[in-house]
Each structure stands twice: as structure tokens, then as C-alpha cells.
Design a protein around this motif. Sequence first.
Motif, PDB file in Angstrom:
ATOM      1  N   CYS A   4       0.864  -1.159   0.000  1.00  0.00           N
ATOM      2  CA  CYS A   4       0.000   0.000   0.000  1.00  0.00           C
ATOM      3  C   CYS A   4       0.899   1.206   0.000  1.00  0.00           C
ATOM      4  N   GLU A   5       0.767   2.044  -0.994  1.00  0.00           N
ATOM      5  CA  GLU A   5       1.609   3.225  -1.069  1.00  0.00           C
ATOM      6  C   GLU A   5       0.708   4.444  -1.135  1.00  0.00           C
ATOM      7  N   LEU A   6       0.762   5.281  -0.131  1.00  0.00           N
ATOM      8  CA  LEU A   6       0.000   6.520  -0.084  1.00  0.00           C
ATOM      9  C   LEU A   6       1.009   7.644  -0.244  1.00  0.00           C
ATOM     10  N   VAL A   7       0.833   8.442  -1.278  1.00  0.00           N
ATOM     11  CA  VAL A   7       1.885   9.379  -1.641  1.00  0.00           C
ATOM     12  C   VAL A   7       1.451  10.835  -1.522  1.00  0.00           C
ATOM     13  N   ALA A   8       2.429  11.693  -1.251  1.00  0.00           N
ATOM     14  CA  ALA A   8       2.177  13.128  -1.100  1.00  0.00           C
ATOM     15  C   ALA A   8       2.519  13.881  -2.381  1.00  0.00           C
ATOM     16  N   MET A   9       2.285  15.155  -2.389  1.00  0.00           N
ATOM     17  CA  MET A   9       2.308  16.036  -3.541  1.00  0.00           C
ATOM     18  C   MET A   9       3.616  16.067  -4.352  1.00  0.00           C
ATOM     19  N   GLY A  94       0.214  14.304   5.588  1.00  0.00           N
ATOM     20  CA  GLY A  94       0.351  14.840   4.238  1.00  0.00           C
ATOM     21  C   GLY A  94      -0.935  14.708   3.466  1.00  0.00           C
ATOM     22  N   TYR A  95      -0.922  15.215   2.253  1.00  0.00           N
ATOM     23  CA  TYR A  95      -2.060  15.096   1.355  1.00  0.00           C
ATOM     24  C   TYR A  95      -1.863  13.860   0.492  1.00  0.00           C
ATOM     25  N   ILE A  96      -2.877  13.034   0.379  1.00  0.00           N
ATOM     26  CA  ILE A  96      -2.792  11.820  -0.444  1.00  0.00           C
ATOM     27  C   ILE A  96      -3.200  12.183  -1.863  1.00  0.00           C
ATOM     28  N   HIS A  97      -2.282  11.981  -2.799  1.00  0.00           N
ATOM     29  CA  HIS A  97      -2.530  12.294  -4.201  1.00  0.00           C
ATOM     30  C   HIS A  97      -2.597  11.054  -5.072  1.00  0.00           C
ATOM     31  N   GLY A  98      -2.338   9.916  -4.508  1.00  0.00           N
ATOM     32  CA  GLY A  98      -2.398   8.685  -5.278  1.00  0.00           C
ATOM     33  C   GLY A  98      -2.232   7.484  -4.371  1.00  0.00           C
TER      34      GLY A  98
END
Length: 130
Positions: A4-9, A94-98
Motif C-alpha cells: 500500500c503506497e499513499l503518496v504526497a504532492m 500529508g495530502y494523499i494524491h495517489g
Amino acid sequence: HSSCELVAMASAAPDSLEEAFSALTNLADDRLGAKVIFATDEWFAPAEMMLQSAPPKFDPDAFCEQGKVMDGWESRRRRLPGHDWCILELGLAGYIHGIEVDTAYFTGNQVPKVRVLATELSPVHAKDGW
């Protein structure tokens, strides 16, 4: 390997999805302190396996009492209605972008779909256990 990869901006528009993810911070990286708070079933492999930063490994000869050893979160096949789920605490705010769900070695028994819900909890809620 199921990860599971939750990525920021990112700062620039990428040419590909792979490039987009490589430019972002994985908020669910175990090296940043991400952890599993709860998982409904960890029969074959613990949910923490989703948070590993290392690439997946597949050993065709690795078996345990429950069956084939996999490099990802794997629960038992569900015979009753419902689904398995887990709660993750991200390593960084952080903000999740993907979101990337990698089921590279789960051929034939990977989940047909996933659903992701997110919330931001204050330290007061976290201290109380949620």
C-alpha cells in the motif's frame, strides 16, 4: 507482494504514472513510522507486510503450517459475506494524491477491488486509541 503506497504532492506534471509515484513521498512507508493499528485477519501473512519499503520477494518453496508463504498481507478466503480490512497509521502527515496497490505475486487470489477511506485524527483521539 501486496503493498500500500499513499503518496504526497509532486511539484511538476509527470510523463507517466511510474514517474509520478517516484516523485512523491510514500506516507505508508514503515521506515517513516507507518504502522498497522488493526487488521481483521492475518492468517497467511501480517498486514505490516503492506508497509515494507523493500521490493517483494517470491520463494516458490516457502510454506508454513497455513500454506504458501507470501510477501504481503494475506487473509483466509472468506466464506461468509463481508470483507477483510485494516486501519493504517501513516508515517507522516500529508495530502494523499495517489494510491498504489501492488499485487504482483498474488496471481489468481488477489482482491478484485479495494476501497480506501481516510481521516485526520488529532493527537487527543490517537491517545485514546482512535
